[in-house]
Design a protein around this motif. Structure first.
Motif, mmCIF file in Angstrom:
data_model
loop_
_atom_site.group_PDB
_atom_site.id
_atom_site.type_symbol
_atom_site.label_atom_id
_atom_site.label_comp_id
_atom_site.label_asym_id
_atom_site.label_seq_id
_atom_site.Cartn_x
_atom_site.Cartn_y
_atom_site.Cartn_z
ATOM 1 N N LEU A 206 11.791 0.610 3.296
ATOM 2 C CA LEU A 206 10.716 0.333 2.352
ATOM 3 C C LEU A 206 9.662 -0.547 3.013
ATOM 4 O O LEU A 206 9.979 -1.607 3.564
ATOM 5 C CB LEU A 206 11.270 -0.403 1.121
ATOM 6 C CG LEU A 206 12.144 0.407 0.175
ATOM 7 C CD1 LEU A 206 12.683 -0.505 -0.914
ATOM 8 C CD2 LEU A 206 11.362 1.538 -0.441
ATOM 9 N N PRO A 207 8.388 -0.121 2.983
ATOM 10 C CA PRO A 207 7.340 -0.975 3.540
ATOM 11 C C PRO A 207 7.164 -2.232 2.702
ATOM 12 O O PRO A 207 7.700 -2.358 1.612
ATOM 13 C CB PRO A 207 6.096 -0.073 3.486
ATOM 14 C CG PRO A 207 6.394 0.922 2.422
ATOM 15 C CD PRO A 207 7.869 1.133 2.443
ATOM 16 N N SER A 208 6.401 -3.176 3.245
ATOM 17 C CA SER A 208 6.261 -4.480 2.589
ATOM 18 C C SER A 208 5.715 -4.350 1.174
ATOM 19 O O SER A 208 6.118 -5.098 0.282
ATOM 20 C CB SER A 208 5.352 -5.381 3.428
ATOM 21 O OG SER A 208 4.076 -4.778 3.604
ATOM 22 N N ALA A 209 4.805 -3.414 0.942
ATOM 23 C CA ALA A 209 4.242 -3.253 -0.399
ATOM 24 C C ALA A 209 5.329 -2.890 -1.400
ATOM 25 O O ALA A 209 5.391 -3.444 -2.507
ATOM 26 C CB ALA A 209 3.150 -2.179 -0.393
ATOM 27 N N ARG A 210 6.207 -1.986 -1.023
ATOM 28 C CA ARG A 210 7.269 -1.593 -1.942
ATOM 29 C C ARG A 210 8.296 -2.706 -2.128
ATOM 30 O O ARG A 210 8.871 -2.853 -3.202
ATOM 31 C CB ARG A 210 7.951 -0.307 -1.449
ATOM 32 C CG ARG A 210 7.100 0.928 -1.677
ATOM 33 C CD ARG A 210 7.858 2.194 -1.378
ATOM 34 N NE ARG A 210 7.088 3.350 -1.800
ATOM 35 C CZ ARG A 210 7.106 3.870 -3.018
ATOM 36 N NH1 ARG A 210 7.873 3.326 -3.945
ATOM 37 N NH2 ARG A 210 6.377 4.914 -3.327
ATOM 38 N N ARG A 211 8.544 -3.473 -1.100
ATOM 39 C CA ARG A 211 9.457 -4.602 -1.267
ATOM 40 C C ARG A 211 8.885 -5.605 -2.261
ATOM 41 O O ARG A 211 9.613 -6.158 -3.093
ATOM 42 C CB ARG A 211 9.732 -5.274 0.078
ATOM 43 C CG ARG A 211 10.613 -4.458 1.012
ATOM 44 C CD ARG A 211 11.210 -5.333 2.110
ATOM 45 N NE ARG A 211 10.181 -5.948 2.935
ATOM 46 C CZ ARG A 211 9.694 -5.410 4.047
ATOM 47 N NH1 ARG A 211 10.132 -4.221 4.452
ATOM 48 N NH2 ARG A 211 8.774 -6.035 4.743
ATOM 49 N N LEU A 212 7.580 -5.836 -2.173
ATOM 50 C CA LEU A 212 6.945 -6.762 -3.114
ATOM 51 C C LEU A 212 6.984 -6.204 -4.529
ATOM 52 O O LEU A 212 7.281 -6.931 -5.490
ATOM 53 C CB LEU A 212 5.498 -7.033 -2.682
ATOM 54 C CG LEU A 212 4.683 -7.949 -3.604
ATOM 55 C CD1 LEU A 212 5.400 -9.277 -3.832
ATOM 56 C CD2 LEU A 212 3.290 -8.190 -3.009
ATOM 57 N N GLU A 217 9.157 -6.108 -10.115
ATOM 58 C CA GLU A 217 9.869 -5.409 -11.187
ATOM 59 C C GLU A 217 11.181 -6.097 -11.535
ATOM 60 O O GLU A 217 11.618 -6.051 -12.691
ATOM 61 C CB GLU A 217 10.093 -3.947 -10.789
ATOM 62 C CG GLU A 217 8.770 -3.193 -10.722
ATOM 63 C CD GLU A 217 8.928 -1.714 -10.488
ATOM 64 O OE1 GLU A 217 9.779 -1.344 -9.652
ATOM 65 O OE2 GLU A 217 8.207 -0.933 -11.122
ATOM 66 N N GLN A 218 11.786 -6.772 -10.576
ATOM 67 C CA GLN A 218 12.964 -7.583 -10.901
ATOM 68 C C GLN A 218 12.577 -8.729 -11.826
ATOM 69 O O GLN A 218 13.305 -9.050 -12.781
ATOM 70 C CB GLN A 218 13.598 -8.111 -9.614
ATOM 71 C CG GLN A 218 14.313 -7.054 -8.783
ATOM 72 C CD GLN A 218 14.805 -7.581 -7.457
ATOM 73 O OE1 GLN A 218 14.403 -8.660 -6.999
ATOM 74 N NE2 GLN A 218 15.679 -6.831 -6.811
ATOM 75 N N HIS A 219 11.431 -9.329 -11.547
ATOM 76 C CA HIS A 219 10.939 -10.410 -12.414
ATOM 77 C C HIS A 219 10.648 -9.876 -13.810
ATOM 78 O O HIS A 219 10.983 -10.527 -14.813
ATOM 79 C CB HIS A 219 9.680 -11.035 -11.813
ATOM 80 C CG HIS A 219 9.158 -12.208 -12.582
ATOM 81 N ND1 HIS A 219 9.658 -13.491 -12.433
ATOM 82 C CD2 HIS A 219 8.187 -12.295 -13.537
ATOM 83 C CE1 HIS A 219 9.017 -14.304 -13.245
ATOM 84 N NE2 HIS A 219 8.117 -13.611 -13.923
ATOM 85 N N ALA A 236 5.562 -17.164 -9.520
ATOM 86 C CA ALA A 236 7.007 -16.992 -9.365
ATOM 87 C C ALA A 236 7.372 -16.439 -7.996
ATOM 88 O O ALA A 236 8.399 -16.811 -7.416
ATOM 89 C CB ALA A 236 7.535 -16.075 -10.469
ATOM 90 N N LEU A 237 6.533 -15.539 -7.460
ATOM 91 C CA LEU A 237 6.838 -14.888 -6.187
ATOM 92 C C LEU A 237 6.154 -15.544 -4.994
ATOM 93 O O LEU A 237 6.419 -15.181 -3.848
ATOM 94 C CB LEU A 237 6.442 -13.407 -6.244
ATOM 95 C CG LEU A 237 7.489 -12.444 -6.813
ATOM 96 C CD1 LEU A 237 7.882 -12.826 -8.237
ATOM 97 C CD2 LEU A 237 6.964 -11.019 -6.797
ATOM 98 N N GLY A 238 5.239 -16.482 -5.280
ATOM 99 C CA GLY A 238 4.552 -17.175 -4.200
ATOM 100 C C GLY A 238 3.616 -16.285 -3.410
ATOM 101 O O GLY A 238 3.541 -16.390 -2.175
ATOM 102 N N VAL A 239 2.891 -15.398 -4.114
ATOM 103 C CA VAL A 239 1.937 -14.508 -3.450
ATOM 104 C C VAL A 239 0.565 -14.668 -4.084
ATOM 105 O O VAL A 239 0.439 -15.107 -5.237
ATOM 106 C CB VAL A 239 2.375 -13.026 -3.541
ATOM 107 C CG1 VAL A 239 3.699 -12.827 -2.832
ATOM 108 C CG2 VAL A 239 2.470 -12.583 -4.993
ATOM 109 N N SER A 240 -0.452 -14.304 -3.328
ATOM 110 C CA SER A 240 -1.811 -14.389 -3.854
ATOM 111 C C SER A 240 -2.131 -13.163 -4.684
ATOM 112 O O SER A 240 -1.477 -12.116 -4.561
ATOM 113 C CB SER A 240 -2.814 -14.493 -2.704
ATOM 114 O OG SER A 240 -2.840 -13.268 -1.962
ATOM 115 N N ARG A 241 -3.150 -13.279 -5.522
ATOM 116 C CA ARG A 241 -3.592 -12.125 -6.305
ATOM 117 C C ARG A 241 -4.061 -11.005 -5.400
ATOM 118 O O ARG A 241 -3.856 -9.817 -5.699
ATOM 119 C CB ARG A 241 -4.727 -12.528 -7.252
ATOM 120 C CG ARG A 241 -4.261 -13.298 -8.472
ATOM 121 C CD ARG A 241 -5.381 -13.360 -9.494
ATOM 122 N NE ARG A 241 -4.947 -14.055 -10.698
ATOM 123 C CZ ARG A 241 -5.221 -13.650 -11.919
ATOM 124 N NH1 ARG A 241 -5.909 -12.538 -12.094
ATOM 125 N NH2 ARG A 241 -4.839 -14.344 -12.962
#
Length: 329
Positions: A206-212, A217-219, A236-241
């Motif tokens: 799975l590429p990084s986009a799908r992992r994110l 979706e788990q959240h 919650a995930l520590g990522v930027s918009r």
């Protein structure tokens, strides 16, 4: 007595009907495309073996967590836009292998049709006995993507539809010998595409986009039916918009805000669909899902599903009635 456990066909009028996309296996679905979902869903069951064929007219996101030891082999029969399962981009008539107890996810970006067979792994040796590799249960224990040959794939696809039509119209049941014949005929359509393909494309992670997206979706799963704001996900995930937006655009072709709104609309649709008139109100359901302007909610809802919220409320039961349908294609 005939050996059919199930022969049914229904017209779909709402994405909820696709929860039973594969007979005997529950699938979580979310509508991505706009418009009222229309389609058909047909199942034929021969003992523990089943063939399912479904069609739908809008984009869908599908997820399945297996709770049994059944093997699922699917084929893409039609697609107007991109279709992706796991990290595999599907082309017409490609075959997808979903091993027992493996989580599966897919994204259909537009109107599509599929076929899927589901059976016990212990039947592999007998059903695929003519080909040593395919007759080995270990061959099917890993997910796989098999690229179909253009010509033979189209033939196999048409044959599956004809078999479904024939078995669906058979009202006399099957003897043990004819049951075995039809199971092998169905399996042969899938096997033909597997054997004519290149080795399974099973090396792509799975590429990084799908992992994110998986983390998002788990959240959302942990949040249940409560509405979730995009800023909550970023925190919650520590990522930027910006990172989140790129991932959603790559996977779904939608921004995260639009995706979350669609998800809330789907949740509202399911609640209204399952509720009896008088047990709740459109305003209450809209508010629960984070829509504070009822007029705007109604506009979004109608654009998404092709009907007003008040039409959905209490209208779920009649839509589930089974009725004979003609050929799907």
């Amino acid at each position: 007595m005939g050996q059919f456990l199930l022969v049914d066909s229904r017209k779909l009028d709402g994405f909820e009907g696709l929860h039973q996309a594969v007979h005997g296996s529950h699938v979580d679905v979310m509508q991505l495309g706009r418009g009222r979902l229309r389609g058909t869903l047909s199942h034929v069951g021969i003992g523990d073996f089943s063939l399912s064929i479904g069609t739908f007219n809008v984009g869908m996101r599908t997820q399945r967590v297996s709770s049994d030891n059944k093997l699922i082999i699917g084929m893409l029969l039609a697609a107007q836009e991109r279709v992706a399962h796991w990290s595999f981009d599907m082309q017409l008539n490609d075959v997808l292998v979903i091993p027992p107890l493996l989580e599966h996810d897919g994204v259909f970006h537009g109107p599509s049709a599929y076929a899927a067979i589901r059976f016990d792994l212990t039947e592999v040796a007998s059903l695929f006995g003519g080909e040593a590799r395919l007759g080995d249960p270990d061959t099917w224990r890993s997910r796989g993507h098999f690229r179909a040959d253009r010509e033979s794939g189209a033939i196999a696809s048409r044959r599956l539809v004809r078999i479904m039509s024939h078995l669906r119209s058979n009202t006399h049941g099957l003897t043990p010998s004819t049951a075995d014949f039809w199971k092998r005929s169905i399996v042969e359509c899938m096997a033909a595409n597997v054997m004519s393909s290149l080795p399974p494309d099973d090396t792509g992670w799975l590429p990084s986009a799908r992992r994110l997206i998986r983390r998002v979706e788990q959240h959302l799963d942990e949040a249940g039916t409560r509405p979730v704001h995009v800023s909550e996900i970023c925190a919650a995930l520590g990522v930027s918009r910006r990172t989140l937006h790129r991932a959603f655009q790559e996977v779904f072709g939608l921004g995260p805000v639009t995706f979350l709104r669609h998800k809330r609309l789907c949740t509202a649709h399911s609640i209204l669909h399952a509720s009896a008139p008088g047990s709740t109100t459109v305003a209450a359901v809209a508010m629960e899902q984070g829509f504070y302007e009822l007029g705007r909610f109604s506009q979004y809802y109608f654009a998404m599903f092709g009907e007003h919220p008040s039409q959905t409320l209490g209208g779920g039961a009649p839509r589930q009635n089974l009725e004979p349908s003609g050929h799907e294609f």
